[in-house]
Design an enzyme around this catalytic site. Structure first.
Site, PDB file in Angstrom:
ATOM      1  N   ASP A   6       0.836  -1.204   0.000  1.00 14.59           N
ATOM      2  CA  ASP A   6       0.000   0.000   0.000  1.00 14.59           C
ATOM      3  C   ASP A   6       0.871   1.254   0.000  1.00 14.59           C
ATOM      4  OD1 ASP A   6      -2.272   1.500   0.045  1.00 14.59           O
ATOM      5  OD2 ASP A   6      -2.847   1.016   2.102  1.00 14.59           O
ATOM      6  N   HIS A  33       2.704   3.215  -8.879  1.00 16.06           N
ATOM      7  CA  HIS A  33       2.511   1.784  -9.163  1.00 16.06           C
ATOM      8  C   HIS A  33       3.723   1.215  -9.910  1.00 16.06           C
ATOM      9  CE1 HIS A  33      -1.408   2.132  -7.556  1.00 16.06           C
ATOM     10  NE2 HIS A  33      -1.944   2.780  -8.569  1.00 16.06           N
ATOM     11  N   TRP A  66     -11.575  -1.961  -8.766  1.00 16.81           N
ATOM     12  CA  TRP A  66     -12.222  -1.560 -10.028  1.00 16.81           C
ATOM     13  C   TRP A  66     -12.862  -0.181  -9.907  1.00 16.81           C
ATOM     14  CZ3 TRP A  66     -10.879  -4.468 -13.989  1.00 16.81           C
ATOM     15  CH2 TRP A  66     -10.614  -5.828 -13.797  1.00 16.81           C
ATOM     16  N   LEU A 116      10.825 -20.485  -4.606  1.00 15.30           N
ATOM     17  CA  LEU A 116       9.789 -19.607  -4.047  1.00 15.30           C
ATOM     18  C   LEU A 116       8.512 -19.625  -4.896  1.00 15.30           C
ATOM     19  CD1 LEU A 116       9.250 -17.029  -2.040  1.00 15.30           C
ATOM     20  CD2 LEU A 116       9.701 -15.734  -4.110  1.00 15.30           C
ATOM     21  N   GLU A 161       0.934 -13.710  12.193  1.00 22.33           N
ATOM     22  CA  GLU A 161       1.493 -12.546  12.884  1.00 22.33           C
ATOM     23  C   GLU A 161       1.390 -11.355  11.936  1.00 22.33           C
ATOM     24  OE1 GLU A 161       2.568 -12.497  16.020  1.00 22.33           O
ATOM     25  OE2 GLU A 161       2.054 -14.622  16.205  1.00 22.33           O
TER      26      GLU A 161
END
Ligand code: FPP
Length: 258
Positions: free
Chosen positions: A38, A55, A87, A149, A225
């Site tokens: 964020d 972004h 959206w 990963l 957590e």
């Protein structure tokens, strides 16, 4: 295998981070880390740039953090890239966000393949533009045999919709006799979620100072957590991930016990 030496040589000269990474690996490394990335918009606003610049910068951080997570031996990294609520954003911003997976994977897929990363996605594929879905599915296909990963993008993901969909499928399976209602427990219900092949996150990180879940993995985060930071996602570095993991390693997880 992930080439550690190459990583340090090409990416980070900081010997203190290297020491921290070694130390982290001596302790319990969280198997699944989930991140609500964020603050891109605020990062851009602070620099008088359009939101999409935030972004774009955030996308570069995805690469950096993926590589570091892989190096640390984290098994799964889930990144909240687009929510079912996103959206509602201006059309141009949505279009930009839908182009990011193509740009990211177009640029970094060879590197992800080389580093043995497996790309996956959770979220409702149906509303995604074809070009977005194609890029993600191509990456999923080309990395499906990798066993390093798992880089799991939450794209057009909403946890409530996921749970409702799971309940509908449970009811169908009860009706048709595939399962018995008395069989239903946490473990079986988890198999009906989009994360059915993944463990629950051990650690949730949210950047930018917001302290909420925003419809993200509500079921899966029951015993995770949480670690929050004021740092905006485009400013998030390997050091911040190390901070989060060190904090995680100092927590006592009791899972409701004593
Ligand atoms: C939230 O910040 C961020 C998003 C909705 C998009 C997150 C996407 C990325 C970090 C890039 C993803 C990269 C790939 C490869 C898919 P915000 O825009 O809500 O920030 P604000 O709260 O400051 O306005």
């Amino acid at each position: 295998m992930f080439d550690k030496m190459k990583f340090w040589k090409n990416n980070i000269s900081s010997s203190s981070l290297r020491e921290r990474a070694d130390k982290i690996q001596e302790g319990a490394v969280p198997s699944h880390v989930a991140i609500i990335m964020d603050g891109n918009g605020r990062w851009a606003k602070k620099r008088a740039l359009p939101r999409v610049a935030g972004h774009h910068e955030g996308m570069k951080v995805v690469r950096k953090i993926t590589r570091f997570a892989n190096l640390l031996g984290i098994d799964t990294l889930t990144l909240y890239a687009f929510s079912t609520e996103n959206w509602k954003r201006p059309k141009l911003e949505v279009e930009y966000l839908m182009k990011l997976p193509e740009e990211f994977l177009g640029t970094f897929l060879p590197e992800l393949i080389e580093e043995n990363v497996q790309v996956r996605m959770i979220g409702d594929k149906q509303l995604l533009p074809k070009h977005t879905l194609n890029a993600i599915e191509k990456a999923m296909n080309e990395t499906k045999d990798n066993d390093g990963l798992i880089l799991n993008f939450a794209m057009n993901y909403g946890s409530r919709a996921e749970i409702i969909n799971a309940v509908q499928n449970v009811l169908k399976d009860i009706k048709s006799g595939i399962i018995d209602e008395n069989q239903l427990d946490d473990e079986l219900f988890s198999k009906y979620l989009m994360t059915c092949e993944l463990s629950d996150p051990d650690l949730l990180i949210r950047t930018s100072g917001e302290i909420r879940l925003s419809n993200f993995m509500l079921w899966q985060l029951a015993y995770s957590e949480f670690w929050f930071t004021d740092v905006l996602w485009p400013d998030f570095t390997e050091e911040h991930l190390a901070d989060a993991i060190e904090a995680f390693q100092n927590r006592q997880r009791r899972f409701g016990g004593v």
